[in-house]
Design a protein around this motif. Sequence first.
Motif, PDB file in Angstrom:
ATOM      1  N   ILE A   1      36.151  42.237  59.987  1.00 31.25           N
ATOM      2  CA  ILE A   1      35.768  43.015  58.813  1.00 31.25           C
ATOM      3  C   ILE A   1      34.774  44.077  59.263  1.00 31.25           C
ATOM      4  O   ILE A   1      33.599  43.791  59.472  1.00 31.25           O
ATOM      5  CB  ILE A   1      35.167  42.109  57.720  1.00 31.25           C
ATOM      6  N   THR A   2      35.276  45.298  59.430  1.00 39.22           N
ATOM      7  CA  THR A   2      34.443  46.415  59.856  1.00 39.22           C
ATOM      8  C   THR A   2      34.658  47.588  58.912  1.00 39.22           C
ATOM      9  O   THR A   2      35.589  47.585  58.096  1.00 39.22           O
ATOM     10  CB  THR A   2      34.784  46.841  61.301  1.00 39.22           C
ATOM     11  N   LYS A   3      33.824  48.606  59.031  1.00 42.46           N
ATOM     12  CA  LYS A   3      33.914  49.791  58.170  1.00 42.46           C
ATOM     13  C   LYS A   3      35.302  50.420  58.278  1.00 42.46           C
ATOM     14  O   LYS A   3      35.828  50.601  59.370  1.00 42.46           O
ATOM     15  CB  LYS A   3      32.847  50.798  58.586  1.00 42.46           C
ATOM     16  N   GLY A   4      35.905  50.713  57.124  1.00 42.95           N
ATOM     17  CA  GLY A   4      37.212  51.343  57.085  1.00 42.95           C
ATOM     18  C   GLY A   4      38.390  50.387  57.068  1.00 42.95           C
ATOM     19  O   GLY A   4      39.535  50.801  56.939  1.00 42.95           O
ATOM     20  N   THR A   5      38.134  49.088  57.180  1.00 45.11           N
ATOM     21  CA  THR A   5      39.196  48.085  57.212  1.00 45.11           C
ATOM     22  C   THR A   5      39.669  47.758  55.796  1.00 45.11           C
ATOM     23  O   THR A   5      38.866  47.576  54.892  1.00 45.11           O
ATOM     24  CB  THR A   5      38.685  46.787  57.870  1.00 45.11           C
ATOM     25  N   GLY A   6      40.977  47.657  55.623  1.00 41.36           N
ATOM     26  CA  GLY A   6      41.541  47.263  54.337  1.00 41.36           C
ATOM     27  C   GLY A   6      41.496  45.752  54.183  1.00 41.36           C
ATOM     28  O   GLY A   6      41.756  45.011  55.126  1.00 41.36           O
ATOM     29  N   VAL A   7      41.138  45.289  52.980  1.00 44.29           N
ATOM     30  CA  VAL A   7      41.027  43.859  52.691  1.00 44.29           C
ATOM     31  C   VAL A   7      41.798  43.573  51.407  1.00 44.29           C
ATOM     32  O   VAL A   7      41.623  44.269  50.404  1.00 44.29           O
ATOM     33  CB  VAL A   7      39.552  43.442  52.516  1.00 44.29           C
ATOM     34  N   TYR A   8      42.652  42.552  51.434  1.00 49.93           N
ATOM     35  CA  TYR A   8      43.429  42.140  50.262  1.00 49.93           C
ATOM     36  C   TYR A   8      42.971  40.746  49.847  1.00 49.93           C
ATOM     37  O   TYR A   8      42.959  39.831  50.679  1.00 49.93           O
ATOM     38  CB  TYR A   8      44.916  42.130  50.614  1.00 49.93           C
ATOM     39  N   VAL A   9      42.573  40.562  48.590  1.00 56.31           N
ATOM     40  CA  VAL A   9      42.108  39.266  48.102  1.00 56.31           C
ATOM     41  C   VAL A   9      43.317  38.452  47.663  1.00 56.31           C
ATOM     42  O   VAL A   9      43.997  38.801  46.704  1.00 56.31           O
ATOM     43  CB  VAL A   9      41.101  39.425  46.939  1.00 56.31           C
ATOM     44  N   ARG A  10      43.607  37.375  48.398  1.00 58.76           N
ATOM     45  CA  ARG A  10      44.765  36.527  48.113  1.00 58.76           C
ATOM     46  C   ARG A  10      44.488  35.501  47.023  1.00 58.76           C
ATOM     47  O   ARG A  10      45.260  35.365  46.084  1.00 58.76           O
ATOM     48  CB  ARG A  10      45.208  35.798  49.373  1.00 58.76           C
ATOM     49  N   LYS A  11      43.414  34.748  47.173  1.00 57.69           N
ATOM     50  CA  LYS A  11      43.078  33.748  46.167  1.00 57.69           C
ATOM     51  C   LYS A  11      41.620  33.349  46.271  1.00 57.69           C
ATOM     52  O   LYS A  11      40.950  33.633  47.262  1.00 57.69           O
ATOM     53  CB  LYS A  11      43.973  32.510  46.262  1.00 57.69           C
ATOM     54  N   VAL A  12      41.146  32.702  45.204  1.00 51.79           N
ATOM     55  CA  VAL A  12      39.772  32.231  45.137  1.00 51.79           C
ATOM     56  C   VAL A  12      39.822  30.744  44.793  1.00 51.79           C
ATOM     57  O   VAL A  12      40.608  30.331  43.939  1.00 51.79           O
ATOM     58  CB  VAL A  12      38.971  33.009  44.066  1.00 51.79           C
ATOM     59  N   ALA A  13      38.994  29.948  45.442  1.00 52.46           N
ATOM     60  CA  ALA A  13      38.948  28.510  45.168  1.00 52.46           C
ATOM     61  C   ALA A  13      38.552  28.265  43.709  1.00 52.46           C
ATOM     62  O   ALA A  13      37.896  29.108  43.093  1.00 52.46           O
ATOM     63  CB  ALA A  13      37.961  27.843  46.108  1.00 52.46           C
ATOM     64  N   PRO A  14      38.924  27.116  43.152  1.00 49.86           N
ATOM     65  CA  PRO A  14      38.636  26.830  41.738  1.00 49.86           C
ATOM     66  C   PRO A  14      37.163  26.986  41.349  1.00 49.86           C
ATOM     67  O   PRO A  14      36.859  27.430  40.250  1.00 49.86           O
ATOM     68  CB  PRO A  14      39.085  25.374  41.566  1.00 49.86           C
TER      69      PRO A  14
END
Length: 73
Positions: free
Chosen positions: A33-46
């Motif tokens: 995880i660095t500046k300019g990196t794309g991140v997709y949120v898949r899921k969150v714990a309950p």
Amino acid sequence: MRTLRDVAIGDSAVVVKLHGEGAVKRRIMDMGITKGTGVYVRKVAPLGDPIEVTVRGYELSIRKADAEMIEVE
């Protein structure tokens, strides 16, 4: 300031800045995880911790406290 913790499930964001000091910041960067990196949120714990994201083609689970240190747009 919008952080990775604020990103909804199924949404993507781009890392703008990493907050934090020393070893914590270094660990986040070592995970890809660095500046300019794309991140997709898949899921969150309950209970909200951890958050599973896709970064650079692999899945990563990250704590809420660490996600708050990652500023996104």
